[in-house]
Design a protein around this motif. Sequence first.
Motif, PDB file in Angstrom:
ATOM      1  N   SER A   1       6.933  13.395 -14.102  1.00  0.00           N
ATOM      2  CA  SER A   1       8.379  13.189 -14.188  1.00  0.00           C
ATOM      3  C   SER A   1       8.789  11.950 -13.409  1.00  0.00           C
ATOM      4  CB  SER A   1       9.111  14.414 -13.630  1.00  0.00           C
ATOM      5  OG  SER A   1       8.659  15.600 -14.252  1.00  0.00           O
ATOM      6  N   PRO A   2       9.996  11.423 -13.665  1.00  0.00           N
ATOM      7  CA  PRO A   2      10.508  10.294 -12.860  1.00  0.00           C
ATOM      8  C   PRO A   2      10.543  10.662 -11.387  1.00  0.00           C
ATOM      9  CG  PRO A   2      11.837  10.598 -14.826  1.00  0.00           C
ATOM     10  CD  PRO A   2      10.910  11.775 -14.776  1.00  0.00           C
ATOM     11  N   GLY A   3      10.209   9.711 -10.548  1.00  0.00           N
ATOM     12  CA  GLY A   3      10.096   9.970  -9.126  1.00  0.00           C
ATOM     13  C   GLY A   3      11.429  10.275  -8.462  1.00  0.00           C
ATOM     14  N   ILE A   4      11.432  11.300  -7.611  1.00  0.00           N
ATOM     15  CA  ILE A   4      12.601  11.665  -6.811  1.00  0.00           C
ATOM     16  C   ILE A   4      12.134  11.820  -5.369  1.00  0.00           C
ATOM     17  CG2 ILE A   4      14.406  13.378  -6.402  1.00  0.00           C
ATOM     18  CD1 ILE A   4      14.274  14.115  -9.334  1.00  0.00           C
ATOM     19  N   ILE A   5      12.811  11.165  -4.435  1.00  0.00           N
ATOM     20  CA  ILE A   5      12.439  11.258  -3.029  1.00  0.00           C
ATOM     21  C   ILE A   5      12.713  12.672  -2.536  1.00  0.00           C
ATOM     22  CG2 ILE A   5      12.932  10.419  -0.702  1.00  0.00           C
ATOM     23  CD1 ILE A   5      13.589   7.732  -1.909  1.00  0.00           C
ATOM     24  N   PRO A   6      11.731  13.328  -1.925  1.00  0.00           N
ATOM     25  CA  PRO A   6      11.936  14.711  -1.465  1.00  0.00           C
ATOM     26  C   PRO A   6      13.046  14.799  -0.434  1.00  0.00           C
ATOM     27  CG  PRO A   6       9.602  14.127  -1.424  1.00  0.00           C
ATOM     28  CD  PRO A   6      10.363  12.858  -1.659  1.00  0.00           C
TER      29      PRO A   6
ATOM     30  N   MET B   1      10.344  17.738   5.199  1.00  0.00           N
ATOM     31  CA  MET B   1      10.406  17.406   3.773  1.00  0.00           C
ATOM     32  C   MET B   1       9.589  18.392   2.947  1.00  0.00           C
ATOM     33  SD  MET B   1      10.029  13.325   3.141  1.00  0.00           S
ATOM     34  CE  MET B   1      11.463  12.260   3.028  1.00  0.00           C
ATOM     35  N   LEU B   2      10.162  18.866   1.841  1.00  0.00           N
ATOM     36  CA  LEU B   2       9.417  19.664   0.877  1.00  0.00           C
ATOM     37  C   LEU B   2       8.900  18.703  -0.190  1.00  0.00           C
ATOM     38  CD1 LEU B   2       8.447  22.422  -0.064  1.00  0.00           C
ATOM     39  CD2 LEU B   2      10.570  22.638  -1.368  1.00  0.00           C
ATOM     40  N   ALA B   3       7.643  18.318  -0.058  1.00  0.00           N
ATOM     41  CA  ALA B   3       7.060  17.292  -0.926  1.00  0.00           C
ATOM     42  C   ALA B   3       6.276  17.953  -2.055  1.00  0.00           C
ATOM     43  CB  ALA B   3       6.146  16.374  -0.115  1.00  0.00           C
ATOM     44  N   LYS B   4       6.650  17.658  -3.293  1.00  0.00           N
ATOM     45  CA  LYS B   4       5.960  18.203  -4.461  1.00  0.00           C
ATOM     46  C   LYS B   4       5.175  17.093  -5.144  1.00  0.00           C
ATOM     47  CE  LYS B   4       6.596  20.667  -8.838  1.00  0.00           C
ATOM     48  NZ  LYS B   4       7.549  21.298  -9.771  1.00  0.00           N
ATOM     49  N   ALA B   5       3.926  17.396  -5.459  1.00  0.00           N
ATOM     50  CA  ALA B   5       3.058  16.426  -6.141  1.00  0.00           C
ATOM     51  C   ALA B   5       3.377  16.447  -7.633  1.00  0.00           C
ATOM     52  CB  ALA B   5       1.592  16.755  -5.886  1.00  0.00           C
ATOM     53  N   ASP B   6       4.280  15.574  -8.041  1.00  0.00           N
ATOM     54  CA  ASP B   6       4.678  15.459  -9.447  1.00  0.00           C
ATOM     55  C   ASP B   6       4.493  14.009  -9.855  1.00  0.00           C
ATOM     56  OD1 ASP B   6       5.819  15.345 -11.920  1.00  0.00           O
ATOM     57  OD2 ASP B   6       7.720  16.275 -11.365  1.00  0.00           O
ATOM     58  N   TYR B   7       3.517  13.757 -10.735  1.00  0.00           N
ATOM     59  CA  TYR B   7       3.217  12.394 -11.160  1.00  0.00           C
ATOM     60  C   TYR B   7       3.388  12.242 -12.672  1.00  0.00           C
ATOM     61  CZ  TYR B   7       1.730  11.960  -6.400  1.00  0.00           C
ATOM     62  OH  TYR B   7       1.734  11.954  -5.026  1.00  0.00           O
TER      63      TYR B   7
ATOM     64  N   VAL C   1       5.648   9.486  -5.227  1.00  0.00           N
ATOM     65  CA  VAL C   1       5.637  10.533  -6.253  1.00  0.00           C
ATOM     66  C   VAL C   1       6.250   9.965  -7.519  1.00  0.00           C
ATOM     67  CG1 VAL C   1       5.749  12.497  -4.660  1.00  0.00           C
ATOM     68  CG2 VAL C   1       7.857  11.427  -5.445  1.00  0.00           C
ATOM     69  N   GLY C   2       6.031  10.667  -8.644  1.00  0.00           N
ATOM     70  CA  GLY C   2       6.727  10.357  -9.884  1.00  0.00           C
ATOM     71  C   GLY C   2       6.064   9.317 -10.742  1.00  0.00           C
ATOM     72  N   ASN C   3       6.599   9.230 -11.978  1.00  0.00           N
ATOM     73  CA  ASN C   3       6.185   8.223 -12.951  1.00  0.00           C
ATOM     74  C   ASN C   3       7.418   7.785 -13.747  1.00  0.00           C
ATOM     75  OD1 ASN C   3       4.725   6.566 -14.628  1.00  0.00           O
ATOM     76  ND2 ASN C   3       4.017   8.225 -15.960  1.00  0.00           N
ATOM     77  N   PRO C   4       7.985   6.603 -13.485  1.00  0.00           N
ATOM     78  CA  PRO C   4       7.508   5.588 -12.540  1.00  0.00           C
ATOM     79  C   PRO C   4       7.607   6.064 -11.095  1.00  0.00           C
ATOM     80  CG  PRO C   4       9.682   5.029 -13.341  1.00  0.00           C
ATOM     81  CD  PRO C   4       9.233   6.200 -14.173  1.00  0.00           C
ATOM     82  N   PRO C   5       6.743   5.527 -10.230  1.00  0.00           N
ATOM     83  CA  PRO C   5       6.667   6.048  -8.867  1.00  0.00           C
ATOM     84  C   PRO C   5       7.799   5.560  -7.978  1.00  0.00           C
ATOM     85  CG  PRO C   5       5.116   4.257  -9.153  1.00  0.00           C
ATOM     86  CD  PRO C   5       5.731   4.490 -10.498  1.00  0.00           C
ATOM     87  N   VAL C   6       8.133   6.373  -7.002  1.00  0.00           N
ATOM     88  CA  VAL C   6       9.038   5.975  -5.920  1.00  0.00           C
ATOM     89  C   VAL C   6       8.325   6.267  -4.608  1.00  0.00           C
ATOM     90  CG1 VAL C   6      11.149   6.334  -7.239  1.00  0.00           C
ATOM     91  CG2 VAL C   6      10.208   8.216  -5.903  1.00  0.00           C
ATOM     92  N   ALA C   7       8.468   5.370  -3.652  1.00  0.00           N
ATOM     93  CA  ALA C   7       7.807   5.511  -2.355  1.00  0.00           C
ATOM     94  C   ALA C   7       8.798   6.059  -1.333  1.00  0.00           C
ATOM     95  CB  ALA C   7       7.254   4.166  -1.891  1.00  0.00           C
ATOM     96  N   PHE C   8       8.269   6.788  -0.354  1.00  0.00           N
ATOM     97  CA  PHE C   8       9.113   7.333   0.707  1.00  0.00           C
ATOM     98  C   PHE C   8       8.275   7.523   1.962  1.00  0.00           C
ATOM     99  CE2 PHE C   8       7.205  10.903  -1.459  1.00  0.00           C
ATOM    100  CZ  PHE C   8       6.879  11.790  -0.450  1.00  0.00           C
ATOM    101  N   ALA C   9       8.924   7.402   3.096  1.00  0.00           N
ATOM    102  CA  ALA C   9       8.258   7.636   4.375  1.00  0.00           C
ATOM    103  C   ALA C   9       8.267   9.131   4.668  1.00  0.00           C
ATOM    104  CB  ALA C   9       8.968   6.874   5.492  1.00  0.00           C
TER     105      ALA C   9
ATOM    106  N   ALA D   1       0.836  -1.202   0.000  1.00  0.00           N
ATOM    107  CA  ALA D   1       0.000   0.000   0.000  1.00  0.00           C
ATOM    108  C   ALA D   1       0.871   1.253   0.000  1.00  0.00           C
ATOM    109  CB  ALA D   1      -0.911   0.006   1.228  1.00  0.00           C
ATOM    110  N   VAL D   2       0.574   2.181  -0.910  1.00  0.00           N
ATOM    111  CA  VAL D   2       1.232   3.484  -0.966  1.00  0.00           C
ATOM    112  C   VAL D   2       0.171   4.554  -1.184  1.00  0.00           C
ATOM    113  CG1 VAL D   2       3.512   2.720  -1.736  1.00  0.00           C
ATOM    114  CG2 VAL D   2       1.717   3.148  -3.417  1.00  0.00           C
ATOM    115  N   TYR D   3       0.505   5.794  -0.863  1.00  0.00           N
ATOM    116  CA  TYR D   3      -0.464   6.880  -0.865  1.00  0.00           C
ATOM    117  C   TYR D   3       0.114   8.078  -1.623  1.00  0.00           C
ATOM    118  CZ  TYR D   3      -2.395   3.988   2.815  1.00  0.00           C
ATOM    119  OH  TYR D   3      -2.899   2.931   3.509  1.00  0.00           O
ATOM    120  N   ARG D   4      -0.672   8.623  -2.553  1.00  0.00           N
ATOM    121  CA  ARG D   4      -0.232   9.817  -3.263  1.00  0.00           C
ATOM    122  C   ARG D   4      -0.312  11.010  -2.310  1.00  0.00           C
ATOM    123  NH1 ARG D   4      -2.448  12.931  -7.631  1.00  0.00           N
ATOM    124  NH2 ARG D   4      -1.799  14.634  -6.290  1.00  0.00           N
ATOM    125  N   LEU D   5       0.404  12.070  -2.619  1.00  0.00           N
ATOM    126  CA  LEU D   5       0.309  13.279  -1.816  1.00  0.00           C
ATOM    127  C   LEU D   5      -1.099  13.849  -1.939  1.00  0.00           C
ATOM    128  CD1 LEU D   5       3.766  14.829  -2.716  1.00  0.00           C
ATOM    129  CD2 LEU D   5       3.091  13.905  -0.493  1.00  0.00           C
TER     130      LEU D   5
END
Length: 438
Positions: A286-291, A278-284, A265-273, A117-121
């Motif tokens: 571009s390739p996923g980058i952990i904030p 954290m400055l979290a940007k909702a970008d779905y 975040v990202g496409n393909p997605p990367v998960a992070f706790a 299970a993962v959750y979008r911003l």
Amino acid sequence: MTSRHLICLACWLLSLACSAGQNDNYPFSIDSEKTPDGHRLVARNAGPAPVSVKVSIINGQYIATDRQFPLYVVVPPGGGTLYLGNIRAAMSGVGYTFQTQSTWTLGDFNANQSPDAVYRLPFRDGMAFRIGQAPGGPTTTHHSPDSQYAVDIPMPEGTPVLAAREGTVIYTEANQTYGAQIPDMLSKANEVRIQHIDGTIGIYAHLAHGGVYVYPGQRVTSGQQIGLAGSTGYSSGPHLHFAVQAVRRNGEKLETVSLPFNFYVGNPPVAFAPQFGMLAKADYVSPGIIPGSQPTIQVASQAQPSPAQAHGSSAGNTDVLIGFEVPPEIRAALLKIRMWQWLTGMLGLLLLYLWFDKRRDVRRREGLRIVREPTFRSRPAEEPIFHGLTAKDKLIIACQGDRQKAERLMEFEYRRAPSINDDEAARRAWEQLQRDRS
């Protein structure tokens, strides 16, 4: 009076319902019904969520039951009736009395979060916000089991809030208007609860007055707008409280606990706790980058409720925003500044701000007067004004330079069509303004 009469008289004294931790407006009840040989207990759940319930019999005299109490069960949703047990006289011809006591809460105590299970911003693509309270960071609340892994995301009042994961809306509170750090606000936050396919529940709390866009029983998809951020309930400022919760049986009691979770975040997605700062940007796209984690200094609340006060049955309704701890040497220097010096400095800053704001308005009006000089050409008057400008610039000019009014008109168009971009919202707002003036 005969023994039979004693039995009938005693039966009227039964079933005192003592319920705790419940939602007053949720359609759930536990009832006692007369049967030829005694009484039976039934649970009725007309809402969209499963309900975990504990039923006990107290002050029972001369009774026999067909099952062992206390009883722990999950009552499924959908309006059905679940049989809980039968109570009758232990001896023929002898009167009996009993009372029932029940505690219940929304959710299934057998549910477990899916490992994947993962959750979008929970905000729109392109937006970025810094995470406030989060597991492992400094906290002023989030000490009780139902909020241990919750996060607070400071964001302006009226920011669109999106579903972080698909599911079914099982509960909403939309009648609250105000927010403050006083005890009366501890259970008065607008919120939405969404049950996911694995039985866990996502909670979105402190939503604005008029900022709940969904209803119980509604199916929502990940990324669908469910409301607007606000500061209702026990809150120090506009923010979103988000947590993933489940019901657990802890000894002889049922309790709601929060669970660790990962955003992606990202496409393909990367998960992070989620982590504090954290400055979290909702970008779905571009390739996923952990904030990254870059804490900023914010003023922490001085009034901190106890864990029991801060997090009651309506979890997540009792937050105060916190900030990065100020270094001791800076804190000591700030404490040496006298109150009158603080007030003088603040007054000076206010006057300076008002002066700059007035100068900005003067320059803006002068610019508008130049733009509005009449033209003697035969083509429409707005052509030399709007030629080469963006849709938002046209809207601001139509609002006579009032940017706040222009943004309010654009936000109205966002609410009507959440999927549109800024240019489309500005264009629609401008066209509506022209229609209103014609």
